[in-house]
Motif scaffolding. Structure first.
Motif, PDB file in Angstrom:
ATOM      1  N   VAL A 363       0.838  -1.187   0.000  1.00 48.50           N
ATOM      2  CA  VAL A 363       0.000   0.000   0.000  1.00 48.50           C
ATOM      3  C   VAL A 363       0.877   1.243   0.000  1.00 48.50           C
ATOM      4  CG1 VAL A 363      -1.771   1.273   1.270  1.00 48.50           C
ATOM      5  CG2 VAL A 363      -1.857  -1.223   1.168  1.00 48.50           C
ATOM      6  N   VAL A 364       0.529   2.195  -0.848  1.00 43.37           N
ATOM      7  CA  VAL A 364       1.248   3.464  -0.933  1.00 43.37           C
ATOM      8  C   VAL A 364       0.473   4.512  -0.133  1.00 43.37           C
ATOM      9  CG1 VAL A 364       2.122   5.252  -2.468  1.00 43.37           C
ATOM     10  CG2 VAL A 364       2.139   2.864  -3.201  1.00 43.37           C
ATOM     11  N   ASP A 365       1.161   5.120   0.830  1.00 43.47           N
ATOM     12  CA  ASP A 365       0.533   6.154   1.648  1.00 43.47           C
ATOM     13  C   ASP A 365       1.509   7.313   1.817  1.00 43.47           C
ATOM     14  OD1 ASP A 365       2.362   4.878   3.236  1.00 43.47           O
ATOM     15  OD2 ASP A 365       1.164   5.057   5.064  1.00 43.47           O
ATOM     16  N   THR A 366       1.205   8.185   2.760  1.00 40.06           N
ATOM     17  CA  THR A 366       2.036   9.371   2.960  1.00 40.06           C
ATOM     18  C   THR A 366       3.461   8.998   3.364  1.00 40.06           C
ATOM     19  OG1 THR A 366       0.066  10.605   3.633  1.00 40.06           O
ATOM     20  CG2 THR A 366       2.183  11.551   4.205  1.00 40.06           C
ATOM     21  N   VAL A 367       3.632   7.947   4.155  1.00 41.77           N
ATOM     22  CA  VAL A 367       4.969   7.546   4.600  1.00 41.77           C
ATOM     23  C   VAL A 367       5.836   7.147   3.410  1.00 41.77           C
ATOM     24  CG1 VAL A 367       6.243   5.889   5.999  1.00 41.77           C
ATOM     25  CG2 VAL A 367       4.092   6.832   6.851  1.00 41.77           C
ATOM     26  N   VAL A 368       5.280   6.385   2.486  1.00 40.36           N
ATOM     27  CA  VAL A 368       6.038   5.972   1.309  1.00 40.36           C
ATOM     28  C   VAL A 368       6.399   7.181   0.449  1.00 40.36           C
ATOM     29  CG1 VAL A 368       5.984   4.579  -0.787  1.00 40.36           C
ATOM     30  CG2 VAL A 368       4.963   3.694   1.322  1.00 40.36           C
ATOM     31  N   MET A 369       5.450   8.088   0.232  1.00 34.01           N
ATOM     32  CA  MET A 369       5.717   9.261  -0.599  1.00 34.01           C
ATOM     33  C   MET A 369       6.729  10.197   0.059  1.00 34.01           C
ATOM     34  SD  MET A 369       3.956   8.239  -3.018  1.00 34.01           S
ATOM     35  CE  MET A 369       4.431   9.565  -4.111  1.00 34.01           C
ATOM     36  N   ASN A 370       6.702  10.285   1.386  1.00 33.22           N
ATOM     37  CA  ASN A 370       7.718  11.087   2.074  1.00 33.22           C
ATOM     38  C   ASN A 370       9.109  10.505   1.869  1.00 33.22           C
ATOM     39  OD1 ASN A 370       5.802  12.867   3.031  1.00 33.22           O
ATOM     40  ND2 ASN A 370       5.697  11.954   5.075  1.00 33.22           N
ATOM     41  N   ALA A 371       9.200   9.162   1.885  1.00 32.98           N
ATOM     42  CA  ALA A 371      10.492   8.526   1.635  1.00 32.98           C
ATOM     43  C   ALA A 371      10.980   8.806   0.216  1.00 32.98           C
ATOM     44  CB  ALA A 371      10.386   7.025   1.888  1.00 32.98           C
ATOM     45  N   VAL A 372      10.066   8.810  -0.751  1.00 29.48           N
ATOM     46  CA  VAL A 372      10.447   9.100  -2.133  1.00 29.48           C
ATOM     47  C   VAL A 372      10.937  10.533  -2.261  1.00 29.48           C
ATOM     48  CG1 VAL A 372       9.593   9.287  -4.495  1.00 29.48           C
ATOM     49  CG2 VAL A 372       8.884   7.360  -3.070  1.00 29.48           C
ATOM     50  N   VAL A 388       6.644  15.235  -7.160  1.00 29.17           N
ATOM     51  CA  VAL A 388       5.959  14.194  -6.391  1.00 29.17           C
ATOM     52  C   VAL A 388       5.044  14.823  -5.351  1.00 29.17           C
ATOM     53  CG1 VAL A 388       6.327  12.264  -4.801  1.00 29.17           C
ATOM     54  CG2 VAL A 388       7.804  12.533  -6.794  1.00 29.17           C
ATOM     55  N   PHE A 389       5.472  15.911  -4.756  1.00 30.45           N
ATOM     56  CA  PHE A 389       4.656  16.615  -3.753  1.00 30.45           C
ATOM     57  C   PHE A 389       3.341  17.110  -4.348  1.00 30.45           C
ATOM     58  CE2 PHE A 389       3.718  20.890  -1.957  1.00 30.45           C
ATOM     59  CZ  PHE A 389       3.255  20.485  -0.721  1.00 30.45           C
ATOM     60  N   GLU A 390       3.394  17.676  -5.540  1.00 31.46           N
ATOM     61  CA  GLU A 390       2.164  18.157  -6.172  1.00 31.46           C
ATOM     62  C   GLU A 390       1.250  16.992  -6.546  1.00 31.46           C
ATOM     63  OE1 GLU A 390       1.253  21.194  -6.337  1.00 31.46           O
ATOM     64  OE2 GLU A 390       3.135  22.038  -5.559  1.00 31.46           O
ATOM     65  N   ARG A 391       1.800  15.894  -6.995  1.00 32.68           N
ATOM     66  CA  ARG A 391       0.987  14.734  -7.335  1.00 32.68           C
ATOM     67  C   ARG A 391       0.358  14.107  -6.093  1.00 32.68           C
ATOM     68  NH1 ARG A 391       2.893  10.607 -11.740  1.00 32.68           N
ATOM     69  NH2 ARG A 391       0.658  10.232 -11.519  1.00 32.68           N
ATOM     70  N   MET A 392       1.036  14.175  -4.975  1.00 37.56           N
ATOM     71  CA  MET A 392       0.449  13.678  -3.723  1.00 37.56           C
ATOM     72  C   MET A 392      -0.864  14.392  -3.418  1.00 37.56           C
ATOM     73  SD  MET A 392       3.612  13.259  -1.029  1.00 37.56           S
ATOM     74  CE  MET A 392       2.469  13.021   0.333  1.00 37.56           C
ATOM     75  N   LYS A 393      -0.856  15.686  -3.559  1.00 34.90           N
ATOM     76  CA  LYS A 393      -2.068  16.455  -3.245  1.00 34.90           C
ATOM     77  C   LYS A 393      -3.204  16.120  -4.196  1.00 34.90           C
ATOM     78  CE  LYS A 393       0.219  20.376  -3.326  1.00 34.90           C
ATOM     79  NZ  LYS A 393       0.519  21.830  -3.228  1.00 34.90           N
ATOM     80  N   ARG A 394      -2.887  15.912  -5.464  1.00 38.03           N
ATOM     81  CA  ARG A 394      -3.936  15.572  -6.426  1.00 38.03           C
ATOM     82  C   ARG A 394      -4.497  14.168  -6.180  1.00 38.03           C
ATOM     83  NH1 ARG A 394      -0.334  18.125 -10.191  1.00 38.03           N
ATOM     84  NH2 ARG A 394       0.310  16.069 -10.986  1.00 38.03           N
ATOM     85  N   LEU A 395      -3.605  13.194  -5.864  1.00 35.96           N
ATOM     86  CA  LEU A 395      -4.079  11.835  -5.609  1.00 35.96           C
ATOM     87  C   LEU A 395      -4.938  11.774  -4.344  1.00 35.96           C
ATOM     88  CD1 LEU A 395      -0.901   9.716  -6.488  1.00 35.96           C
ATOM     89  CD2 LEU A 395      -3.062   9.814  -7.743  1.00 35.96           C
ATOM     90  N   THR A 448       6.238  15.965   5.340  1.00 34.05           N
ATOM     91  CA  THR A 448       6.372  16.318   3.919  1.00 34.05           C
ATOM     92  C   THR A 448       6.776  17.776   3.765  1.00 34.05           C
ATOM     93  OG1 THR A 448       4.531  14.794   3.557  1.00 34.05           O
ATOM     94  CG2 THR A 448       5.247  16.121   1.688  1.00 34.05           C
ATOM     95  N   TYR A 449       6.054  18.660   4.451  1.00 35.78           N
ATOM     96  CA  TYR A 449       6.390  20.087   4.350  1.00 35.78           C
ATOM     97  C   TYR A 449       7.766  20.373   4.950  1.00 35.78           C
ATOM     98  CZ  TYR A 449       1.655  21.271   2.833  1.00 35.78           C
ATOM     99  OH  TYR A 449       0.472  21.384   2.118  1.00 35.78           O
ATOM    100  N   GLY A 450       8.099  19.644   5.999  1.00 27.99           N
ATOM    101  CA  GLY A 450       9.410  19.865   6.601  1.00 27.99           C
ATOM    102  C   GLY A 450      10.549  19.529   5.651  1.00 27.99           C
ATOM    103  N   LEU A 451      10.382  18.470   4.844  1.00 32.43           N
ATOM    104  CA  LEU A 451      11.420  18.111   3.873  1.00 32.43           C
ATOM    105  C   LEU A 451      11.635  19.215   2.845  1.00 32.43           C
ATOM    106  CD1 LEU A 451      10.403  14.384   3.264  1.00 32.43           C
ATOM    107  CD2 LEU A 451      12.439  15.187   4.469  1.00 32.43           C
ATOM    108  N   LEU A 452      10.535  19.750   2.328  1.00 34.29           N
ATOM    109  CA  LEU A 452      10.652  20.803   1.318  1.00 34.29           C
ATOM    110  C   LEU A 452      11.177  22.103   1.915  1.00 34.29           C
ATOM    111  CD1 LEU A 452       7.297  20.107  -0.554  1.00 34.29           C
ATOM    112  CD2 LEU A 452       9.594  19.419  -1.257  1.00 34.29           C
TER     113      LEU A 452
END
Length: 588
Positions: A363-372, A388-395, A448-452
């Motif tokens: 399963v792909v969730d916020t944790v996986v996308m943060n790692a990417v 990837v950050f913008e696509r997260m919000k759309r998905l 996520t925001y902290g990484l950016l």
């Protein structure tokens, strides 16, 4: 100075060559005169009789000293001494065989067919010892190389892996029954602090663990293993109880061994080579001595520790070991692989690992996308991370029934375990799997925001993008993590204080006010520490004047009550920032 050099030079040479001395020397060591020396002399030296001084007390002293030296170099005496050594051997630990270095001496005039020995060799060794003793003030023998640690003989598994058929010992006093009941009550309450449980456990008499039931022991270790962030205290509590289990010959399960490895590697925050070695020692005891083979979680913990310690060859070894043991890669291990390839700077490997994660049905969730996102930024592709950050919000907006974002670390832990275990049981072509994927949260969180923000503030220096991200967090009700304030303050220290810079004093004042309010409100992972306070003071000194910097420290003291050592660290850094200020006349 050498002992032999204290004798008079002429006396020393004449005493050996005098005819009166030869019978006694032959009596002490007859082999010395079985062969004549092959050294040649000039004719004048042979024809002319040497001048022999009159006998004296000094002459007799030198004669006996020379006789003893010559006797010590005799082969027959050496055999007798070696025989006595075989009768009374020295301990091999303190007296080891030394290497003998052959030294070739080339002489133009005099050449000898026999190796130089006797008193001359002893003179050289004695002089060398004197030179080595010049700096030996304490009289301590220093080895050139440390002695290797003795190899632990692997005679098979120890008693640690006995069956889980432990029966509790009967209590000796009624108060012990009350302590055990109190401990079981604390364990049943998930909100009980680890310090309270461990203190109650320590009230039992030694050996404490034997008075508890197996169910109580497992529940207590499980409770102590659940921590937000491991530290030295949590490691000490868990490993001390584990030692009690081994001392009492009570079985230790695989999950408990894995937790011990995790604490040994991550207890100090930053994983170094020492922490990694400690984790490997625990793993060795687990597999070689307790005869419990590690599973995919165990190797995942070791792989993650090796990557964080910078031992990438060892990390590759753990990947090969998982293949050799035919262990299935699960969701958490693939997330660790994303981090690994980010450290290695391979963006293609990051994308390939993500595709394998999706194809495996995880399963792909916020944790996986943060790692990417974190891996792409670390690999030098921040633009791809923003994409990837913008696509997260759309998905996340396209999901029909997403689960709410977890509010604390306990909820995030439970959600991660649920997604990992349930996705491994379901077929990805079934409707249940689609419902599970649809319920997984995909929205950006504080991480996520902290990484950016960390990249924009610490590397790019784009305060305008940082402001946009902060406004977006406030609009979507995403709480600001304490680390976000620290990286922004670091940006003011790095890029502020320059003419025409966008990192202005007014923006610093707004960020500082929000930081103080967040600490006062007790937001998650938002607190003061010597490091965060020093970063803030450096930012004020960079963008303002010394008076405003000192006032910022006074504002911190109204909220934070530091320990003496923490206050000393801050004041030391503050004195370097504003030297020779009257403020330190009464504070330092």
């Amino acid at each position: 100075m050498s002992l032999l050099r204290t004798l008079d030079r002429t006396t020393c040479t004449s005493a050996i060559s005098t005819p009166a001395s030869r019978p006694i020397l032959a009596f002490l060591c007859p082999l010395l005169y079985s062969e004549f020396s092959k050294r040649g002399f000039a004719r004048n030296s042979v024809a002319r009789r040497p001048r022999v001084p009159a006998p004296s007390a000094d002459l007799m002293d030198s004669f006996f000293i020379q006789a003893l030296v010559r006797a010590g170099s005799c082969q027959e005496h050496r055999r007798n001494m070696s025989a006595s050594r075989r009768i009374l051997p020295f301990p091999t630990k303190h007296h080891k065989t030394r290497r003998r270095h052959s030294v070739t001496l080339e002489r133009k005039e005099l050449k000898s067919t026999k190796s130089e020995g006797g008193p001359f060799k002893r003179v050289r060794q004695f002089a060398k010892g004197e030179l080595q003793a010049l700096v030996d003030y304490y009289g301590i023998k220093i080895d050139s190389e440390p002695e290797p640690e003795p190899e632990l003989l692997d005679d098979g598994p120890l008693i640690w892996n006995v069956g889980d058929d432990h029966q509790p010992w009967p209590v000796k006093e009624p108060i012990q029954t009350v302590i055990i009941e109190k401990l079981e009550e604390l364990i049943r309450d998930e909100s009980s602090s680890h310090a309270e449980i461990y203190t109650c456990y320590r009230l039992l008499p030694t050996p404490r663990i034997v008075y508890l039931r197996s169910k109580t022991i497992r529940a207590m270790l499980h409770h102590l293993s659940i921590v937000e962030r491991p530290n030295q205290r949590s490691m000490h509590r868990f490993l001390s109880i584990l030692d009690d289990l081994k001392t009492a010959h009570i079985h230790v399960t695989r999950s408990e061994w894995t937790t011990a490895i995790y604490f040994a590697a991550r207890s100090l925050g930053k994983v170094s080579a020492d922490e990694l070695q400690s984790a490997l020692y625990v793993w060795r005891d687990m597999e070689k001595r307790a005869d419990i083979q590690g599973g995919f979680v165990t190797l995942n913990v070791l792989f993650d520790a090796a990557v964080k310690a910078g031992k990438y060859t060892l990390a590759e070894t753990f990947i090969k070991e998982m293949h050799a043991r035919k262990l299935k890669f699960h969701r958490h291990f693939r997330i660790s692989l994303l981090y690994y390839y980010g450290v290695m700077g391979s963006g293609d490997a990051i994308r390939r690992t993500y595709q394998e994660l999706v194809e495996a049905g995880d399963v792909v969730d916020t944790v996986v996308m943060n790692a990417v996102i974190a891996s792409l930024i670390r690999a030098g592709e921040p633009t791809a991370g923003e994409h990837v950050f913008e696509r997260m919000k759309r998905l996340h907006a396209a999901k029909s029934n997403p689960s709410p974002m977890p509010h604390d670390w306990r909820e995030r832990r439970l959600l991660g375990l649920k997604l990992t275990h349930e996705s491994g049981k379901l077929d990805k072509d079934t409707e249940q799997y689609e419902d599970l994927q649809d319920s997984a949260p995909m929205a950006p969180d504080s991480r996520t925001y902290g990484l950016l923000i960390r990249h924009q503030a610490a590397t790019a220096g784009n305060i305008d993008r940082v402001t946009e991200l902060l406004e977006e967090m406030a609009r979507d009700s995403v709480p600001i993590d304490g680390t976000i304030f620290i990286v922004i303050l670091y940006g003011f220290n790095s890029f502020g204080g320059v003419r025409y810079s966008s990192w202005t004093r007014d923006k610093l004042e707004r960020v500082w006010s929000e930081y103080l309010a967040s600490v006062q409100d007790g937001l998650e992972r938002t607190y003061f520490s010597p490091m965060s306070v020093i970063v803030g003071l450096k930012a004020f000194r960079r963008c303002t004047n010394p008076e405003r910097t000192l006032r910022a420290w006074e504002e911190v003291q109204q909220i934070w009550k530091p320990k003496p050592d923490e206050s000393e660290k801050v004041l030391t850094a503050l004195r370097r920032l504003v030297p020779k200020h009257p403020f330190f006349n009464g504070n330092m």
